[in-house]
Structure formats: C-alpha cells, structure tokens
Design a protein around this motif. Structure first.
Motif, PDB file in Angstrom:
ATOM      1  N   SER A  98      -5.078  12.172  -0.387  1.00 55.33           N
ATOM      2  CA  SER A  98      -6.544  11.860  -0.405  1.00 55.33           C
ATOM      3  C   SER A  98      -7.055  11.351   0.952  1.00 55.33           C
ATOM      4  O   SER A  98      -8.366  11.297   1.459  1.00 55.33           O
ATOM      5  N   TYR A  99      -6.081  11.027   2.085  1.00 49.61           N
ATOM      6  CA  TYR A  99      -6.137  10.529   3.320  1.00 49.61           C
ATOM      7  C   TYR A  99      -5.828  11.470   4.429  1.00 49.61           C
ATOM      8  O   TYR A  99      -4.941  11.783   4.737  1.00 49.61           O
TER       9      TYR A  99
ATOM     10  N   VAL B 221       1.712  11.402  -4.334  1.00 46.17           N
ATOM     11  CA  VAL B 221       0.157  11.385  -5.002  1.00 46.17           C
ATOM     12  C   VAL B 221      -0.744  10.625  -3.961  1.00 46.17           C
ATOM     13  O   VAL B 221      -1.681  11.637  -3.564  1.00 46.17           O
ATOM     14  N   CYS B 222      -0.713   9.450  -3.737  1.00 44.64           N
ATOM     15  CA  CYS B 222      -1.792   8.831  -2.954  1.00 44.64           C
ATOM     16  C   CYS B 222      -2.152   9.390  -1.542  1.00 44.64           C
ATOM     17  O   CYS B 222      -3.264   9.484  -1.121  1.00 44.64           O
TER      18      CYS B 222
ATOM     19  N   GLU C 232      -3.583   5.068   5.944  1.00 41.67           N
ATOM     20  CA  GLU C 232      -4.732   5.487   6.337  1.00 41.67           C
ATOM     21  C   GLU C 232      -5.125   5.583   7.647  1.00 41.67           C
ATOM     22  O   GLU C 232      -4.305   5.236   8.445  1.00 41.67           O
TER      23      GLU C 232
ATOM     24  N   LEU D 220       0.663  -1.139   0.057  1.00 39.47           N
ATOM     25  CA  LEU D 220       0.100  -0.164   0.176  1.00 39.47           C
ATOM     26  C   LEU D 220       0.854   1.351   0.079  1.00 39.47           C
ATOM     27  O   LEU D 220       1.679   1.189   0.942  1.00 39.47           O
ATOM     28  N   CYS D 221       0.661   2.294  -1.044  1.00 45.83           N
ATOM     29  CA  CYS D 221       1.376   3.244  -1.154  1.00 45.83           C
ATOM     30  C   CYS D 221       1.102   4.558  -0.326  1.00 45.83           C
ATOM     31  O   CYS D 221       1.572   5.642  -0.547  1.00 45.83           O
ATOM     32  N   HIS D 222       0.171   4.373   0.728  1.00 49.11           N
ATOM     33  CA  HIS D 222       0.061   5.380   1.463  1.00 49.11           C
ATOM     34  C   HIS D 222      -0.493   5.134   2.939  1.00 49.11           C
ATOM     35  O   HIS D 222      -1.011   4.061   3.274  1.00 49.11           O
TER      36      HIS D 222
END
Lengths: 227, 120
Positions: free
Chosen positions: A131-132, A127-128, A99, A95-97
């Motif tokens: 969003s979180y 990038v990723c 959460e 997973l690239c980010h």
C-alpha cells in the motif's frame, strides 16, 4: 427540530500523507539523478543476501548505498556493511512496513547526488508494503524457490504493486523440485508482462542479466533527464 | 497487519473534516479496492479502536468494496476482472495489466446528523 442523516461528499485518499512525501522523495531522487530500487518479499526469501551481492558487484563501477528496514535487529545492516557501501538501518519497531516518511528521515543529511543507485530493503512482508509508495523508481518483488511456485497467486496485490519479479535461491531449485515454468506462469497470470529474473546470490547464477538490466535502467533514466 | 495505522489515518482525516465543518460524524464512507492491500474485516475491527477518545468515537465505518476493473487492449474496453489470480479479459482472454479501478483507499463521504425543522 429533528435530526436527519445527511451525506457530505469528501473524496480524500487515506494514504495522501504518504503519497505527498513519496512524491517529494521522487522529485528529490530525480533532481539528484539517483536510481532508486526497493525490495519486497516474505521473510527468509534472501533479500539481504541478494542485496549484499548486488551492492558488492555494483560497487566497482557505481556509487551505491542502501537503506534497510528491520523490525528489531541491526543484523541486516551489519551484513550489508560488508559490501563496503554506505548502509543505514531503519528500525521499524512493531511496524510491518516502511513508509515514505521513514525513508525521508533516514536520508537526512545524505548527498544523494553522490549516488548512482540507492536500494531500499523493506521489512519482510508480502502484504503491508504493497500500500505504501516510497518514491522508488523500481520495485522488485522476490520469491525464493523454497517458498513454492504459488506465492504470486496468494499475494497478487504485492505483485501488482511491483515492477519486476526476482526468483532467488535457484541453486536449490532441483532439491525442492521447483518448477520455473509454473512459477513464471503464475507471475504472468497476476501481472501480465512482468519481467522476471532467476538467480542465485550464492553461486552468482543469473546475476549478470539482472545487473545489466539495472545499468540499462540507470542509463535510460539519465538520458530522459537530459532531454 | 497495517490496518490499525490505516484506520488511524481515516479517523484523523474525518476528525479534521468534522472540526472544520463543525459537525458530528455518525459514519465514514470508504471506498476499498480489492487491490488496496487492506483487509476489510481487519480494518473494521481496528476502526473502533482508532476512534476511541476522538471526535469519531461511536461512529461507524461503511466500506464499499470496489472490484478490479482492467482495460482490455484487444476489446479496447474496461472489463471487470473475474479473479485477482488471473489478469485476463473475461471476454476474450487477452492478458491485461492496465488497472482501471481496484486500488482505491479513499474516504468518499461523511454521514452527519443535521437538524431540520419538524414537519408541521
């Protein structure tokens, strides 16, 4: 009877689950009085060196801890542990980010009210992570002088999800002919009014201003909580 | 590349609605802001994968791209941004950091098949 298409309105935020957890985390951080700072940047911009320095310099006066996200290794956690601050690794696998739920799990059993600052180092990715929401009070986006001045223009979304920009490795600026003015203008173009610090974790240049900024933010947070 | 996990969240959310309402979903309509951090093309290709073996298998994802609108403090009005590389009012050039829209990542509607009586 014949089938006919019909639209039903729903209006649901796709990231609602993450946002709910992030909000719960923020409430928990507020109740504990801990100031939470997250770090995002591309791989190799110097997040870990910067964080190691931050933890080491804050530790004499503040209670600090860090969570560090990494795809596969525990190298970063081992490096950060040299600062003597409590450090916990979150291995994200592929997973690239990070959460919010990963942060929540990692904090299980932590007495947050025993802390002044908690740092969360995201996976190296511009990038990723944008969003979180992780429930943090302050999101720092780092760019190193070796990456070039146009990073903000290439990744406007992450700059817009962050609060403060940090230009790292300024000790190398002359060698790579880095233009501070161009970088600063690019940051301001995608995020007008964004505070920017330039520093070097290696030489210590510029760290004082940034650490004072963090201390001020912690004081403000506690004053507003006391009102 | 976080579009697969986003696609899976969309499918999960839509499947819940489908089950709750007892309907078959043909398409999911999504509002996608230019600053959502999600790439439309990547999301579309992940969507099909995410639908496999779910109630949403065979459904379409309809993406409505939402441009960025900022609030200009000088004009005291919302203005569409001409480029995400330049957060300035397109009318007066004032730098603007207040985002009115463009961060959306939202399922707004579900398209279903409904049986209606044949016209006589």
């Amino acid at each position: 009877m014949r089938p006919e298409p019909r639209l039903i309105e729903v209006r649901k935020n796709v990231l609602k689950q993450n946002d709910v957890v992030a909000r719960a985390l923020r409430d928990r951080f507020r109740a504990a009085g801990v100031f939470v700072v997250s770090l995002v940047s591309s791989p190799g911009s110097g997040k870990t060196a910067f964080l190691e320095k931050t933890l080491t310099l804050l530790r004499p006066n503040y209670r600090v801890a860090a969570l560090v996200g990494d795809l596969a290794t525990e190298n970063d956690a081992l490096r950060l542990a040299r600062s003597q601050a409590p450090v916990k690794q979150i291995t994200t696998g592929t997973l690239c980010h990070l959460e919010a739920a990963m942060v929540q799990n990692a904090l299980e059993g932590w007495a947050l009210n025993q802390l002044d600052f908690l740092f969360i180092e995201n996976v190296g990715n511009l990038v990723c992570p944008s969003s979180y929401d992780l429930g943090e009070d302050l999101r720092l986006v780092l760019i190193s002088v070796t990456e070039g001045e146009d990073k903000p223009l290439k990744y406007p979304t992450i700059f817009n999800s962050a609060d403060v920009a940090i230009v790292t490795k300024v000790d190398l600026a002359a060698v790579v002919e880095f233009s501070w003015e161009t970088a600063y203008n690019n940051i301001q173009a995608v995020r007008p009014g964004m505070p920017v610090f330039q520093l070097s974790a290696k030489t210590g240049e510029g760290l004082k201003e940034y650490l004072e900024f963090l201390a001020t933010r912690l004081t403000e947070l506690r004053q507003s909580a006391a009102v | 590349m976080h579009e697969l996990s986003i696609a899976m969240s969309i499918v999960e959310l839509a499947a819940e609605e489908a089950e709750r309402r007892g309907v078959q979903i043909d398409a999911v309509h999504l509002k996608l802001g230019a600053l959502s951090g999600v790439v439309k093309e990547a999301l579309l290709s992940c969507y099909e994968m995410a639908c496999e073996n779910t109630l949403l298998q065979g459904s379409r994802l309809v993406v409505d791209e939402v441009p960025v609108v900022i609030f200009c403090p000088s004009c005291r009005a919302p203005r569409p941004l001409s480029s995400v590389q330049l957060f300035c009012c397109p009318e007066c050039g004032t730098p603007c950091s207040e985002i009115v829209q463009g961060k959306e990542l939202e399922v707004v509607a579900l398209e279903i098949q409904e049986c209606v009586p044949n016209p006589v």
